[in-house]
Design a protein around this motif. Structure first.
Motif, PDB file in Angstrom:
ATOM      1  N   THR A 191       0.845  -1.196   0.000  1.00 48.41           N
ATOM      2  CA  THR A 191       0.000   0.000   0.000  1.00 48.41           C
ATOM      3  C   THR A 191       0.874   1.237   0.000  1.00 48.41           C
ATOM      4  O   THR A 191       1.728   1.408   0.872  1.00 48.41           O
ATOM      5  N   LEU A 192       0.664   2.098  -0.978  1.00 52.99           N
ATOM      6  CA  LEU A 192       1.373   3.370  -1.058  1.00 52.99           C
ATOM      7  C   LEU A 192       0.569   4.429  -0.310  1.00 52.99           C
ATOM      8  O   LEU A 192      -0.657   4.514  -0.467  1.00 52.99           O
ATOM      9  N   THR A 193       1.242   5.244   0.469  1.00 52.75           N
ATOM     10  CA  THR A 193       0.544   6.256   1.258  1.00 52.75           C
ATOM     11  C   THR A 193       1.314   7.570   1.257  1.00 52.75           C
ATOM     12  O   THR A 193       2.543   7.590   1.181  1.00 52.75           O
ATOM     13  N   GLY A 299      -5.641  11.518   3.517  1.00 52.88           N
ATOM     14  CA  GLY A 299      -4.382  11.044   2.950  1.00 52.88           C
ATOM     15  C   GLY A 299      -4.572  10.334   1.615  1.00 52.88           C
ATOM     16  O   GLY A 299      -5.636   9.785   1.320  1.00 52.88           O
ATOM     17  N   ASN A 300      -3.526  10.360   0.796  1.00 55.43           N
ATOM     18  CA  ASN A 300      -3.507   9.606  -0.456  1.00 55.43           C
ATOM     19  C   ASN A 300      -3.138   8.155  -0.146  1.00 55.43           C
ATOM     20  O   ASN A 300      -2.145   7.894   0.533  1.00 55.43           O
ATOM     21  N   VAL A 301      -3.928   7.206  -0.651  1.00 50.44           N
ATOM     22  CA  VAL A 301      -3.702   5.778  -0.392  1.00 50.44           C
ATOM     23  C   VAL A 301      -3.955   5.011  -1.683  1.00 50.44           C
ATOM     24  O   VAL A 301      -5.018   5.154  -2.293  1.00 50.44           O
ATOM     25  N   TRP A 302      -2.978   4.190  -2.089  1.00 49.51           N
ATOM     26  CA  TRP A 302      -3.147   3.343  -3.278  1.00 49.51           C
ATOM     27  C   TRP A 302      -2.837   1.907  -2.886  1.00 49.51           C
ATOM     28  O   TRP A 302      -1.696   1.569  -2.588  1.00 49.51           O
ATOM     29  N   ARG A 303      -3.866   1.073  -2.861  1.00 49.07           N
ATOM     30  CA  ARG A 303      -3.703  -0.356  -2.568  1.00 49.07           C
ATOM     31  C   ARG A 303      -3.324  -1.063  -3.868  1.00 49.07           C
ATOM     32  O   ARG A 303      -4.128  -1.148  -4.790  1.00 49.07           O
ATOM     33  N   CYS A 323      -7.923   3.322  -4.562  1.00 52.30           N
ATOM     34  CA  CYS A 323      -7.067   4.511  -4.639  1.00 52.30           C
ATOM     35  C   CYS A 323      -7.840   5.722  -4.144  1.00 52.30           C
ATOM     36  O   CYS A 323      -8.817   6.140  -4.771  1.00 52.30           O
ATOM     37  N   ALA A 324      -7.405   6.271  -3.014  1.00 57.99           N
ATOM     38  CA  ALA A 324      -8.041   7.445  -2.420  1.00 57.99           C
ATOM     39  C   ALA A 324      -7.071   8.616  -2.492  1.00 57.99           C
ATOM     40  O   ALA A 324      -5.857   8.441  -2.325  1.00 57.99           O
ATOM     41  N   PHE A 325      -7.619   9.807  -2.743  1.00 58.53           N
ATOM     42  CA  PHE A 325      -6.793  10.983  -2.966  1.00 58.53           C
ATOM     43  C   PHE A 325      -7.090  12.065  -1.935  1.00 58.53           C
ATOM     44  O   PHE A 325      -8.160  12.095  -1.332  1.00 58.53           O
ATOM     45  N   GLY A 388       4.369   9.089   5.168  1.00 60.00           N
ATOM     46  CA  GLY A 388       3.901   7.947   4.403  1.00 60.00           C
ATOM     47  C   GLY A 388       4.998   7.331   3.565  1.00 60.00           C
ATOM     48  O   GLY A 388       6.138   7.824   3.524  1.00 60.00           O
ATOM     49  N   THR A 389       4.675   6.257   2.900  1.00 62.07           N
ATOM     50  CA  THR A 389       5.669   5.539   2.104  1.00 62.07           C
ATOM     51  C   THR A 389       6.203   6.376   0.949  1.00 62.07           C
ATOM     52  O   THR A 389       7.324   6.140   0.473  1.00 62.07           O
ATOM     53  N   GLU A 390       5.428   7.345   0.476  1.00 66.64           N
ATOM     54  CA  GLU A 390       5.833   8.148  -0.681  1.00 66.64           C
ATOM     55  C   GLU A 390       6.437   9.491  -0.289  1.00 66.64           C
ATOM     56  O   GLU A 390       6.593  10.363  -1.137  1.00 66.64           O
TER      57      GLU A 390
END
Length: 487
Positions: A191-193, A299-303, A323-325, A388-390
């Motif tokens: 998951t990218l955050t 938060g931005n979240v991409w599973r 994917c939430a922005f 976050g991860t990003e």
């Protein structure tokens, strides 16, 4: 051609309703499972707290919904939605002052989130093979041999299960599907955050029966200051007085990393400290019709289901469940509807719903979601408060912080002057073109360079930077660039 007997959609918000429209032609029955009791009219409900804030429906999203549900846009406008041209109908404050009014390539539909969903529900209820079950709590998935085969859920009368040939997760940011899959043996999900600590707060108002003569505008936008040094925190707020149906507006203030007002009194006090007095003055002429609503889940979240070597068959994802922005960028409903339309296109070309189908759909969806994701990262990665991860290395964060805002304002200024840049920027804003494609276009680059030279020589054709303490100018400057052709 029907591809199965039963499809189940988890969630009856905008993403789930669009998914139901995509599935309906290809399954005998589509069942939408929704936790809330759905209102008959355009009303708030517990499961969509963000409905109390402004929602842009980007052009790409409104077209996608229109393809899924023909007549949607006309019905939204008939129900009170406003079809406006922001460059003519919005007073926009960026940089040192107000921008000039002029015609542009972009129009938008303004309405509340609750009205968008009400019109969508009406369209879905008109589909004979779609049923919505309300007051349902989804509790798990059943699976066999790498395929999702059904859904467990609970109602007021007990536990139930439905077999499914296809399941769509549209349960939003709080979706439990990844956890259920992990419990069933699928790998841990990457998951990218990136959470830039955005908080925003809104209050609804009724407009006066007679607007003051100086209110040529319907939408009021105040961008954060880029000035350094001491100033009130409110100068760094992104501010909207956002028009919706029923002669109403939503007053909204948001920020990256600042504490935001939570009460009616502190909301009004903060409004008086934003960097243009028109915002508070306009609120004073309106009648409040709600309390203050505050949201932090931004938060931005991409599973990254697309990175699994063998993703589950029988399962797809739309909206915030994948994917939430950051909501500031108005990408949520449009990205969800574009994913639903993409799903329909893949179903239309499918002979069977095998592993190849789901891998291809996830790959295509990855490309689609990458456009809004990169736009969100381009700004949010510049904030020191982001986590976050990003989160980028500090040197890159500082570079983005120094470049992103001035670059955005430069492009906005160039779009005011040049109809070609304006057309491309409208496409980028509405997710019809990536920022990389725009900036990689030699013709656009040449025009941006030309604009920079003209600006340096003081040869702008459209004035800007009008006094932020005064009323925004009503003059239409469209004729200043009318001789320029769009190519």
């Amino acid at each position: 051609m029907k591809l199965g007997t039963t499809a189940v959609v988890l969630g009856g918000s905008a993403a789930g309703l669009c998914a139901a429209g995509a599935l309906a032609p290809y399954f005998n029955q589509v069942l939408v499972l929704e936790r809330d009791e759905l209102p008959a009219d355009a009303e708030h409900r517990r499961g969509v707290p963000q409905s109390k804030h402004p929602h842009f429906l980007l052009n790409s999203g409104r077209r996608a919904i229109g393809e899924l549900f023909p007549g949607f846009e006309d019905e939204l406008v008939a129900a009170g939605g406003l079809h406006l041209m922001p460059s003519m109908d919005a007073a926009y404050l960026d940089g040192k002052g107000w921008s000039a009014r002029k015609r542009s390539a972009m129009t938008m539909i303004y309405s509340s989130r609750v009205l968008i969903e009400r019109v969508l529900r009406d369209k879905v209820r008109g589909l004979s093979n779609v049923a919505i079950r309300e007051g349902v709590s989804v509790s798990g998935l059943s699976s066999r041999d790498g395929a999702v085969t059904g859904v467990h859920f609970t109602t007021s009368t007990g536990d139930e299960h439905v077999d499914a040939d296809f399941v769509v997760d549209a349960m939003g940011r709080g979706s439990s599907v990844s956890g259920w899959l992990a419990a069933a043996g699928w790998p841990t999900l990457e998951t990218l955050t990136l959470d830039a600590k955005v908080t925003y707060t809104s209050r609804w108002y009724e407009l006066p029966a007679q607007r003051p003569p100086s209110w040529w505008w319907q939408h009021l936008v105040i961008m954060p200051t880029r000035e350094k040094g001491e100033h009130p925190a409110e100068h760094e707020f992104l501010v909207n007085l956002f028009p919706i149906e029923g002669n109403r507006v939503i007053a909204c203030m948001g920020s990256w990393g600042h504490a935001m007002p939570r009460t009616d009194d502190t909301f009004v006090e903060s409004a008086r400290r934003v960097r243009a007095p028109l915002f508070a003055a306009a609120m004073d002429r309106c009648t409040p019709t709600s309390e203050v609503h505050l949201t932090r889940s931004t938060g931005n979240v991409w599973r990254r289901y697309d990175r699994w070597a063998t993703p589950p068959t029988g399962l797809a994802f739309v909206g915030d469940s994948i994917c939430a922005f950051n909501p500031f960028y108005a990408q949520g409903i449009s990205s969800a509807s574009l994913s639903a339309l993409l799903l329909r296109e893949h179903l239309a070309g499918a002979d069977r719903l095998d592993a190849t189908f789901f891998s291809r759909f996830l790959a295509a969806q990855r490309k689609l979601l990458g456009v809004p994701w990169r736009l969100a990262m381009a700004r949010d990665q510049g904030y020191a408060c982001a986590v976050g991860t990003e989160k980028p290395p500090e040197w890159r964060r500082r570079l983005l912080a120094a470049v992103s805002d001035p670059a955005f304002s430069f492009i906005v200024g160039a779009a005011r002057e040049d109809p070609v840049i304006d057309a491309h920027f409208a496409k980028v804003f509405n997710l019809d073109e990536s920022l990389g494609d725009m900036l990689g276009n030699p013709g656009v680059l040449a025009r941006l360079v030309r604009h920079g030279i003209r600006a340096a020589l003081g040869r702008r054709r459209v004035p800007y930077g009008f006094d932020p303490n005064a009323e925004p100018p009503a003059t239409d400057y469209s004729s200043a660039t009318a001789t320029e052709s769009v190519r």
